[in-house]
Write a protein that holds these residues in place. Structure first.
Motif, short mmCIF file in Angstrom:
data_model
loop_
_atom_site.label_atom_id
_atom_site.label_comp_id
_atom_site.label_asym_id
_atom_site.label_seq_id
_atom_site.Cartn_x
_atom_site.Cartn_y
_atom_site.Cartn_z
N GLU A 1 -1.74 -3.33 -11.51
CA GLU A 1 -2.47 -2.70 -12.64
C GLU A 1 -2.85 -1.26 -12.28
O GLU A 1 -2.72 -0.34 -13.08
CB GLU A 1 -3.76 -3.48 -12.91
CG GLU A 1 -3.64 -4.60 -13.92
CD GLU A 1 -3.05 -4.13 -15.24
OE1 GLU A 1 -3.66 -3.23 -15.85
OE2 GLU A 1 -1.98 -4.63 -15.63
N ILE A 2 -3.36 -1.11 -11.05
CA ILE A 2 -3.81 0.21 -10.60
C ILE A 2 -2.61 1.16 -10.51
O ILE A 2 -2.66 2.30 -10.96
CB ILE A 2 -4.54 0.10 -9.24
CG1 ILE A 2 -5.84 -0.68 -9.43
CG2 ILE A 2 -4.81 1.46 -8.63
CD1 ILE A 2 -6.46 -1.23 -8.17
N TYR A 3 -1.50 0.66 -9.97
CA TYR A 3 -0.31 1.51 -9.85
C TYR A 3 0.16 1.97 -11.23
O TYR A 3 0.56 3.12 -11.42
CB TYR A 3 0.82 0.79 -9.10
CG TYR A 3 1.91 1.76 -8.72
CD1 TYR A 3 1.90 2.39 -7.48
CD2 TYR A 3 2.93 2.09 -9.62
CE1 TYR A 3 2.86 3.32 -7.14
CE2 TYR A 3 3.90 3.02 -9.29
CZ TYR A 3 3.86 3.63 -8.05
OH TYR A 3 4.80 4.56 -7.72
N LYS A 4 0.07 1.03 -12.17
CA LYS A 4 0.49 1.34 -13.55
C LYS A 4 -0.34 2.50 -14.10
O LYS A 4 0.20 3.47 -14.65
CB LYS A 4 0.25 0.09 -14.40
CG LYS A 4 1.03 0.01 -15.66
CD LYS A 4 0.90 -1.42 -16.16
CE LYS A 4 1.11 -1.47 -17.65
NZ LYS A 4 0.77 -2.78 -18.19
N GLY A 5 -1.66 2.41 -13.90
CA GLY A 5 -2.55 3.46 -14.37
C GLY A 5 -2.28 4.78 -13.66
O GLY A 5 -2.26 5.85 -14.28
N MET A 6 -2.03 4.68 -12.38
CA MET A 6 -1.85 5.90 -11.58
C MET A 6 -0.55 6.62 -11.92
O MET A 6 -0.49 7.83 -11.96
CB MET A 6 -1.87 5.49 -10.10
CG MET A 6 -2.27 6.58 -9.17
SD MET A 6 -2.16 6.04 -7.45
CE MET A 6 -3.39 4.81 -7.36
N SER A 7 0.50 5.84 -12.15
CA SER A 7 1.82 6.46 -12.35
C SER A 7 2.15 6.63 -13.83
O SER A 7 3.25 7.05 -14.16
CB SER A 7 2.90 5.59 -11.69
OG SER A 7 3.03 4.38 -12.42
N GLY A 8 1.21 6.26 -14.71
CA GLY A 8 1.53 6.33 -16.14
C GLY A 8 2.62 5.32 -16.49
O GLY A 8 3.49 5.60 -17.31
N ALA A 9 2.59 4.16 -15.84
CA ALA A 9 3.54 3.05 -16.08
C ALA A 9 5.00 3.49 -15.91
O ALA A 9 5.90 2.97 -16.56
CB ALA A 9 3.32 2.44 -17.46
N ARG A 10 5.22 4.44 -15.00
CA ARG A 10 6.60 4.92 -14.80
C ARG A 10 7.46 3.92 -14.03
O ARG A 10 8.65 3.82 -14.24
CB ARG A 10 6.57 6.26 -14.07
CG ARG A 10 6.90 7.42 -15.02
CD ARG A 10 6.92 8.71 -14.26
NE ARG A 10 5.62 9.36 -14.35
CZ ARG A 10 5.27 10.39 -13.59
NH1 ARG A 10 6.08 10.88 -12.70
NH2 ARG A 10 4.08 10.94 -13.73
N GLU A 11 6.81 3.25 -13.06
CA GLU A 11 7.58 2.27 -12.28
C GLU A 11 6.81 0.97 -12.19
O GLU A 11 5.59 0.98 -12.30
CB GLU A 11 7.80 2.77 -10.84
CG GLU A 11 8.46 4.11 -10.72
CD GLU A 11 7.51 5.14 -10.13
OE1 GLU A 11 6.42 4.79 -9.67
OE2 GLU A 11 7.88 6.32 -10.15
N GLU A 12 7.53 -0.11 -11.92
CA GLU A 12 6.85 -1.39 -11.79
C GLU A 12 6.62 -1.74 -10.32
O GLU A 12 7.57 -1.86 -9.54
CB GLU A 12 7.64 -2.49 -12.48
CG GLU A 12 6.75 -3.70 -12.68
CD GLU A 12 7.46 -4.80 -13.44
OE1 GLU A 12 6.98 -5.94 -13.37
OE2 GLU A 12 8.51 -4.52 -14.06
N PHE A 13 5.34 -1.92 -10.00
CA PHE A 13 4.92 -2.22 -8.63
C PHE A 13 4.91 -3.74 -8.43
O PHE A 13 4.49 -4.49 -9.29
CB PHE A 13 3.51 -1.66 -8.45
CG PHE A 13 2.81 -2.04 -7.17
CD1 PHE A 13 2.71 -1.13 -6.12
CD2 PHE A 13 2.20 -3.29 -7.01
CE1 PHE A 13 2.04 -1.47 -4.95
CE2 PHE A 13 1.54 -3.63 -5.84
CZ PHE A 13 1.46 -2.71 -4.81
N PHE A 14 5.38 -4.18 -7.27
CA PHE A 14 5.28 -5.60 -6.96
C PHE A 14 5.09 -5.78 -5.46
O PHE A 14 5.83 -5.21 -4.65
CB PHE A 14 6.56 -6.33 -7.42
CG PHE A 14 6.44 -7.83 -7.37
CD1 PHE A 14 5.66 -8.51 -8.29
CD2 PHE A 14 7.08 -8.55 -6.38
CE1 PHE A 14 5.52 -9.89 -8.24
CE2 PHE A 14 6.96 -9.94 -6.32
CZ PHE A 14 6.17 -10.60 -7.25
N ALA A 15 4.07 -6.54 -5.09
CA ALA A 15 3.80 -6.81 -3.66
C ALA A 15 3.90 -8.31 -3.42
O ALA A 15 3.36 -9.10 -4.19
CB ALA A 15 2.41 -6.31 -3.28
N GLU A 16 4.59 -8.68 -2.34
CA GLU A 16 4.82 -10.11 -2.10
C GLU A 16 4.76 -10.41 -0.60
O GLU A 16 5.28 -9.65 0.22
CB GLU A 16 6.21 -10.48 -2.64
CG GLU A 16 6.50 -11.94 -2.53
CD GLU A 16 7.90 -12.31 -3.04
OE1 GLU A 16 8.07 -13.44 -3.49
OE2 GLU A 16 8.81 -11.44 -2.98
#
Ligand SMILES: Nc1ncnc2c1ncn2[C@@H]1O[C@H](COP(=O)(O)OP(=O)(O)OP(=O)(O)O)[C@@H](O)[C@H]1O
Ligand SMILES: [Mg+2]
Length: 378
Positions: free
Chosen positions: A207-222
């Motif tokens: 969610e934070i990455y989305k806000g930071m990047s303007g939803a330019r890329e999809e972040f996923f951590a596993e």
């Protein structure tokens, strides 16, 4: 948690300093080597953790002085409190005027998350640093986790010793069965705890990455565990017993290999946290700014998890994060992190020009100038 007032005396290059920070964003701006990180380090020490710089306690004392003293007035758990730390060079701690004997007793007084330039190597370094990121946070959330980790390490060391020595003392081979069982049980708990944590962390950090990047890329951590095969994925539907069984099976399967190499090739001590952007591993393909944004998202996600567990927003310290970030990402950090009190250092006034509301302090030769000029929202 909110710091109301902090006083430092003879700490690093800071002879005497008093700061009344704001409740939200506090910018500490100054040229190189003025004492910005030193101030962040002092604030971090109030969390009860060790410094985020590899350092000895005696190095905190200002050159030529005999003792360093740090005091804080802060609001936490719905009341005003105080903390005091001194190094002479032995460390001594006080909370609300009462001597605290051990760091463990002090732990949890102030919850906090720090991002320092050393975290920038998170993706360049091996998986050890990424496991450390998870474990440091889990130790703050669940103090008992630390003892499980310590027990695991002890049994792992014993197993590795037997793997090395068994070629000379064949009688030792039987010991492996006992160690495998103990390792599987402890490792099952560690893996399950980490998998759960990483799933929650991923939700918050993405969610934070989305806000930071303007939803330019999809972040996923596993969380990637070596006890499962490559086509299996660890998730929280699996129980501790499931992970313990999988771990036990993989220890048995790799036993010959482990004897040949004299070390244990599978287990939580070999696991990793993988972060992808649009399904591409950020470790191999991320730009500098993307890597920095991913680490920040993980750290800010960690702050959210800590805040939920503690019932109040934790302290957030961001040392030198602004460089290499574009203006969209910088503005997100300045204005959208949320409820926490934040301290943020930078070298260049340009880097916080987008600040809507907060206090700005100038650090010069260990002194704070400007008294925290207030920047208010319109
Ligand atoms: N015990 C000490 N006594 C006196 N000075 C010290 C001590 N420990 C560190 N320093 C000095 O503190 C100075 C400031 O360090 P600090 O890391 O806080 O700078 P900074 O403002 O964060 O700079 P940068 O922008 O380069 O990160 C350094 O020049 C260092 O030599
Ligand atoms: Mg610095």
């Amino acid at each position: 948690m909110i710091f109301r007032k902090i006083c430092l005396k003879d700490f690093r290059n800071i002879e005497e300093l008093e700061i009344f920070p704001g409740e939200k964003v506090n910018i500490i701006c100054g040229e190189n080597a003025q004492g910005k990180t030193n101030l962040m380090e002092a604030l971090w020490l109030f969390t009860g953790a060790k410094s985020f710089r590899q350092t000895k306690d005696s190095e905190f004392i200002r050159f030529g002085a005999e003792k360093a003293n740090l005091t804080a007035e802060f609001y936490s758990e719905n009341r005003e409190q105080t903390a005091e730390i001194s190094f002479s060079p032995q460390k001594s701690l006080k909370k609300n005027g009462i001597d605290i004997k051990s760091s463990a007793e002090y732990a949890g007084t102030i919850g906090g998350v720090v991002f320092s330039p050393s975290h920038m190597n998170l993706f360049r370094d091996g998986p050890k640093e990424r496991r450390r990121l998870i474990d440091t946070s889990l130790c703050q959330l669940y103090p008992k986790y630390l003892s499980v980790l310590a027990d695991y390490k002890k049994v792992l060391d014993q197993r590795n010793t037997v793997l090395k020595d068994a070629r000379y003392h064949s009688g030792l081979i039987d010991m492996i069965d006992i160690y495998d069982e103990q390792l599987a049980r402890l490792g099952g708990t560690i893996i399950r705890t980490r998998v759960n944590y990483c799933e929650s962390l991923n939700k918050k950090a993405s969610e934070i990455y989305k806000g930071m990047s303007g939803a330019r890329e999809e972040f996923f951590a596993e969380y990637i565990t070596t006890v499962l095969s490559e086509n299996e994925h660890a998730d929280s539907s699996m129980s501790t017993a499931d992970f313990a069984q999988k771990f036990y099976d993989s220890l048995r399967a790799s036993r010959n290999y482990d004897f040949e190499h004299g070390s244990t090739s599978v287990g939580p001590h070999r696991d990793d946290l993988e972060v992808t952007l649009d399904k591409m591993p950020v470790r191999s393909f991320g730009s500098q700014g993307q890597q920095r944004s991913c680490i920040l998202s993980l750290k800010l996600g960690e702050a959210k998890m800590l805040g939920e567990a503690m019932g109040e927003p934790p302290l957030i310290l961001l040392d030198d994060v602004m460089s290499e970030l574009d203006s969209l990402r910088r503005e997100y950090i300045l204005n959208s992190i949320g409820e926490s009190q934040i301290f943020l250092t930078c070298c260049d006034k340009e880097l916080f020009s987008g600040l809507e509301e907060g206090k700005v302090f100038i650090m010069e030769k260990g002194r704070l100038l400007g008294g925290g000029a207030v920047c208010e929202a319109d």
